[in-house]
Design a protein around this motif. Structure first.
Motif, PDB file in Angstrom:
ATOM      1  N   ASP A  36       0.808  -1.210   0.000  1.00  0.00           N
ATOM      2  CA  ASP A  36       0.000   0.000   0.000  1.00  0.00           C
ATOM      3  C   ASP A  36       0.849   1.273   0.000  1.00  0.00           C
ATOM      4  OD1 ASP A  36      -2.664  -1.346   2.006  1.00  0.00           O
ATOM      5  OD2 ASP A  36      -2.478  -1.104  -0.147  1.00  0.00           O
ATOM      6  N   GLU A  37       2.000   1.200   0.639  1.00  0.00           N
ATOM      7  CA  GLU A  37       2.829   2.399   0.796  1.00  0.00           C
ATOM      8  C   GLU A  37       3.296   2.954  -0.534  1.00  0.00           C
ATOM      9  OE1 GLU A  37       6.036   2.519   3.503  1.00  0.00           O
ATOM     10  OE2 GLU A  37       4.867   1.646   5.134  1.00  0.00           O
TER      11      GLU A  37
ATOM     12  N   LEU B  80       1.593   3.206  -3.170  1.00  0.00           N
ATOM     13  CA  LEU B  80       0.508   3.809  -3.953  1.00  0.00           C
ATOM     14  C   LEU B  80       0.627   5.327  -4.026  1.00  0.00           C
ATOM     15  CD1 LEU B  80      -2.486   1.728  -2.633  1.00  0.00           C
ATOM     16  CD2 LEU B  80      -1.595   1.710  -4.960  1.00  0.00           C
ATOM     17  N   THR B  81       0.434   5.842  -5.236  1.00  0.00           N
ATOM     18  CA  THR B  81       0.375   7.294  -5.366  1.00  0.00           C
ATOM     19  C   THR B  81      -1.094   7.704  -5.355  1.00  0.00           C
ATOM     20  OG1 THR B  81       0.430   6.995  -7.745  1.00  0.00           O
ATOM     21  CG2 THR B  81       2.503   7.587  -6.684  1.00  0.00           C
TER      22      THR B  81
END
Lengths: 10, 216
Positions: free
Chosen positions: A2-3, A5-6
Protein backbone atom coordinates in the motif's frame (compact mmCIF):
# COMPACT_ATOMS: atom_id res chain seq x y z
CA UNK A 1 2.41 -2.77 -0.85
CA UNK A 2 0.00 0.00 0.00
CA UNK A 3 2.83 2.40 0.80
CA UNK A 4 3.88 2.50 -2.82
CA UNK A 5 0.51 3.81 -3.95
CA UNK A 6 0.37 7.29 -5.37
CA UNK A 7 -2.72 9.38 -4.84
CA UNK A 8 -3.58 9.89 -8.47
CA UNK A 9 -7.31 10.11 -7.84
CA UNK A 10 -9.30 13.15 -6.79
CA UNK B 1 -11.36 4.77 -17.56
CA UNK B 2 -14.94 5.70 -18.30
CA UNK B 3 -16.18 5.39 -14.69
CA UNK B 4 -13.48 7.68 -13.39
CA UNK B 5 -14.24 10.33 -16.03
CA UNK B 6 -18.00 10.12 -15.45
CA UNK B 7 -17.39 10.35 -11.70
CA UNK B 8 -15.26 13.47 -11.99
CA UNK B 9 -17.75 15.03 -14.41
CA UNK B 10 -20.53 14.29 -11.95
CA UNK B 11 -18.48 15.95 -9.21
CA UNK B 12 -17.97 19.02 -11.42
CA UNK B 13 -21.68 19.06 -12.28
CA UNK B 14 -22.65 18.98 -8.60
CA UNK B 15 -20.55 22.07 -7.91
CA UNK B 16 -21.90 23.93 -10.94
CA UNK B 17 -25.48 23.12 -9.86
CA UNK B 18 -24.75 24.34 -6.34
CA UNK B 19 -23.15 27.59 -7.50
CA UNK B 20 -25.99 28.27 -9.93
CA UNK B 21 -28.57 27.53 -7.25
CA UNK B 22 -27.04 30.04 -4.85
CA UNK B 23 -26.32 32.68 -7.49
CA UNK B 24 -29.68 32.55 -9.26
CA UNK B 25 -32.00 32.16 -6.32
CA UNK B 26 -29.96 34.51 -4.13
CA UNK B 27 -30.86 32.33 -1.21
CA UNK B 28 -29.34 29.35 0.52
CA UNK B 29 -32.42 27.63 1.90
CA UNK B 30 -31.80 23.97 2.50
CA UNK B 31 -28.04 24.11 1.93
CA UNK B 32 -25.84 23.24 4.89
CA UNK B 33 -23.00 25.69 5.53
CA UNK B 34 -21.38 23.10 7.79
CA UNK B 35 -21.15 20.54 4.99
CA UNK B 36 -19.63 23.19 2.71
CA UNK B 37 -17.04 24.15 5.33
CA UNK B 38 -16.19 20.46 5.74
CA UNK B 39 -15.55 20.24 1.99
CA UNK B 40 -13.11 23.16 2.18
CA UNK B 41 -11.30 21.22 4.87
CA UNK B 42 -11.47 17.99 2.83
CA UNK B 43 -9.93 19.53 -0.28
CA UNK B 44 -7.32 21.60 1.54
CA UNK B 45 -6.04 18.58 3.49
CA UNK B 46 -6.26 16.16 0.54
CA UNK B 47 -4.47 18.28 -2.02
CA UNK B 48 -1.51 19.35 0.10
CA UNK B 49 0.59 17.43 -2.43
CA UNK B 50 0.12 20.45 -4.70
CA UNK B 51 2.78 22.09 -2.55
CA UNK B 52 5.30 19.32 -3.25
CA UNK B 53 5.10 19.92 -7.04
CA UNK B 54 5.05 16.17 -7.64
CA UNK B 55 2.11 16.51 -9.99
CA UNK B 56 0.59 13.46 -11.60
CA UNK B 57 -1.02 15.23 -14.55
CA UNK B 58 -2.31 18.58 -15.74
CA UNK B 59 -5.86 17.21 -15.45
CA UNK B 60 -5.27 16.26 -11.82
CA UNK B 61 -3.70 19.58 -10.91
CA UNK B 62 -6.38 21.69 -12.59
CA UNK B 63 -9.16 19.69 -10.93
CA UNK B 64 -7.52 20.04 -7.53
CA UNK B 65 -7.30 23.81 -7.88
CA UNK B 66 -10.89 23.86 -9.12
CA UNK B 67 -12.20 21.91 -6.12
CA UNK B 68 -10.29 23.98 -3.57
CA UNK B 69 -11.26 27.24 -5.28
CA UNK B 70 -14.95 26.50 -5.73
CA UNK B 71 -15.38 25.09 -2.22
CA UNK B 72 -13.95 28.28 -0.73
CA UNK B 73 -16.08 30.35 -3.12
CA UNK B 74 -19.27 28.53 -2.09
CA UNK B 75 -18.59 29.26 1.58
CA UNK B 76 -17.94 32.90 0.71
CA UNK B 77 -21.19 33.14 -1.28
CA UNK B 78 -23.07 31.63 1.65
CA UNK B 79 -21.45 34.06 4.08
CA UNK B 80 -22.37 36.97 1.77
CA UNK B 81 -25.97 35.92 2.21
CA UNK B 82 -25.73 37.18 5.79
CA UNK B 83 -25.94 40.70 4.32
CA UNK B 84 -27.80 40.21 1.04
CA UNK B 85 -30.51 37.88 2.32
CA UNK B 86 -30.42 37.78 6.13
CA UNK B 87 -33.77 35.98 6.37
CA UNK B 88 -32.51 33.08 4.27
CA UNK B 89 -29.20 33.02 6.17
CA UNK B 90 -30.88 32.96 9.58
CA UNK B 91 -33.24 30.23 8.45
CA UNK B 92 -30.29 28.16 7.23
CA UNK B 93 -28.34 28.66 10.48
CA UNK B 94 -31.42 27.70 12.48
CA UNK B 95 -31.68 24.37 10.65
CA UNK B 96 -27.96 23.62 10.25
CA UNK B 97 -27.55 22.15 13.70
CA UNK B 98 -25.45 19.04 13.19
CA UNK B 99 -22.49 18.94 15.62
CA UNK B 100 -19.46 18.58 13.36
CA UNK B 101 -17.10 17.90 16.25
CA UNK B 102 -18.58 14.38 16.25
CA UNK B 103 -17.23 13.99 12.72
CA UNK B 104 -13.90 15.81 13.06
CA UNK B 105 -12.73 13.96 16.17
CA UNK B 106 -13.37 10.40 14.95
CA UNK B 107 -11.94 11.23 11.50
CA UNK B 108 -8.74 12.53 13.06
CA UNK B 109 -8.49 9.36 15.14
CA UNK B 110 -9.20 7.11 12.16
CA UNK B 111 -6.53 8.94 10.18
CA UNK B 112 -4.00 8.23 12.94
CA UNK B 113 -4.88 4.54 12.93
CA UNK B 114 -5.46 3.94 9.20
CA UNK B 115 -2.92 5.57 6.92
CA UNK B 116 -0.30 4.53 4.41
CA UNK B 117 2.60 6.28 6.11
CA UNK B 118 3.00 8.24 9.34
CA UNK B 119 3.88 11.55 7.69
CA UNK B 120 2.05 14.87 7.83
CA UNK B 121 1.06 14.65 4.17
CA UNK B 122 -0.25 11.09 4.42
CA UNK B 123 -2.05 11.71 7.71
CA UNK B 124 -3.78 14.76 6.21
CA UNK B 125 -4.66 12.73 3.14
CA UNK B 126 -6.16 9.95 5.24
CA UNK B 127 -8.04 12.49 7.39
CA UNK B 128 -9.50 14.05 4.25
CA UNK B 129 -10.59 10.70 2.85
CA UNK B 130 -12.39 9.81 6.10
CA UNK B 131 -13.88 13.27 6.44
CA UNK B 132 -15.18 13.28 2.88
CA UNK B 133 -17.03 10.06 3.52
CA UNK B 134 -19.12 11.71 6.24
CA UNK B 135 -19.05 15.38 5.17
CA UNK B 136 -22.54 15.16 3.67
CA UNK B 137 -24.11 14.21 7.03
CA UNK B 138 -24.91 17.80 8.17
CA UNK B 139 -26.59 18.32 4.79
CA UNK B 140 -28.59 15.08 4.98
CA UNK B 141 -29.46 15.81 8.61
CA UNK B 142 -30.78 19.24 7.62
CA UNK B 143 -32.76 17.65 4.80
CA UNK B 144 -34.31 15.03 7.03
CA UNK B 145 -35.29 17.64 9.61
CA UNK B 146 -37.02 19.97 7.14
CA UNK B 147 -38.51 17.01 5.25
CA UNK B 148 -38.33 18.61 1.85
CA UNK B 149 -35.90 20.45 -0.39
CA UNK B 150 -35.82 22.37 -3.63
CA UNK B 151 -35.36 20.20 -6.71
CA UNK B 152 -32.03 21.88 -7.47
CA UNK B 153 -30.69 21.09 -4.01
CA UNK B 154 -31.61 17.44 -4.48
CA UNK B 155 -29.94 17.39 -7.93
CA UNK B 156 -26.83 18.77 -6.23
CA UNK B 157 -26.80 16.08 -3.54
CA UNK B 158 -27.52 13.38 -6.12
CA UNK B 159 -24.65 14.43 -8.41
CA UNK B 160 -22.32 14.61 -5.42
CA UNK B 161 -23.34 11.13 -4.26
CA UNK B 162 -23.09 9.72 -7.78
CA UNK B 163 -19.47 10.88 -8.02
CA UNK B 164 -18.24 8.62 -5.22
CA UNK B 165 -20.56 5.80 -6.26
CA UNK B 166 -18.98 5.85 -9.76
CA UNK B 167 -15.54 5.60 -8.21
CA UNK B 168 -16.48 2.09 -7.07
CA UNK B 169 -16.62 0.51 -10.58
CA UNK B 170 -13.48 2.59 -11.32
CA UNK B 171 -11.67 0.82 -8.46
CA UNK B 172 -12.87 -2.59 -9.68
CA UNK B 173 -11.63 -1.67 -13.17
CA UNK B 174 -8.27 -0.59 -11.83
CA UNK B 175 -7.93 -3.76 -9.76
CA UNK B 176 -8.25 -5.90 -12.89
CA UNK B 177 -6.34 -3.67 -15.29
CA UNK B 178 -3.52 -2.39 -13.04
CA UNK B 179 -3.74 -4.78 -10.10
CA UNK B 180 -4.23 -1.68 -7.97
CA UNK B 181 -6.06 -2.05 -4.68
CA UNK B 182 -6.28 1.18 -2.71
CA UNK B 183 -7.96 -0.10 0.42
CA UNK B 184 -8.54 3.18 2.27
CA UNK B 185 -10.22 4.93 -0.64
CA UNK B 186 -12.31 1.87 -1.40
CA UNK B 187 -13.53 1.39 2.16
CA UNK B 188 -14.36 5.07 2.73
CA UNK B 189 -15.90 5.29 -0.74
CA UNK B 190 -18.21 2.39 0.09
CA UNK B 191 -19.07 4.03 3.42
CA UNK B 192 -19.80 7.34 1.71
CA UNK B 193 -22.03 5.70 -0.90
CA UNK B 194 -23.86 3.77 1.82
CA UNK B 195 -24.65 7.01 3.63
CA UNK B 196 -26.28 8.28 0.43
CA UNK B 197 -28.28 5.11 -0.22
CA UNK B 198 -31.43 6.29 1.54
CA UNK B 199 -31.28 9.61 -0.29
CA UNK B 200 -30.70 7.87 -3.65
CA UNK B 201 -33.79 5.75 -3.07
CA UNK B 202 -36.05 8.72 -2.32
CA UNK B 203 -34.50 10.72 -5.17
CA UNK B 204 -35.28 7.86 -7.58
CA UNK B 205 -38.82 7.39 -6.26
CA UNK B 206 -39.78 11.06 -6.22
CA UNK B 207 -37.57 13.49 -8.11
CA UNK B 208 -36.88 11.32 -11.16
CA UNK B 209 -40.62 10.79 -11.54
CA UNK B 210 -41.31 14.50 -11.55
CA UNK B 211 -42.61 14.79 -8.02
CA UNK B 212 -40.92 17.11 -5.56
CA UNK B 213 -38.55 15.84 -2.92
CA UNK B 214 -40.56 15.17 0.18
CA UNK B 215 -39.75 12.68 2.86
CA UNK B 216 -42.32 10.02 3.71
Amino acid sequence: SDEALTHDEL
Amino acid sequence: NIFRILADLSHLASIVILLETIRKARQIDGISLKTQILYVLVFCTRYLDLLTFRWTSLYNTLMKFFFIGTSVYVVKLMQDCKLTNPVSYKDMMFRDTFQIKYLLGPCALLALVFNYKFTVLELCWSFSIWLESVAILPQLFMLSRSGKASTLTTHYIFALGLYRALYIPNWIWRYYSENRLEKLSIFTGLLQTALYSDFFYIYYRKVMKGRGFELP
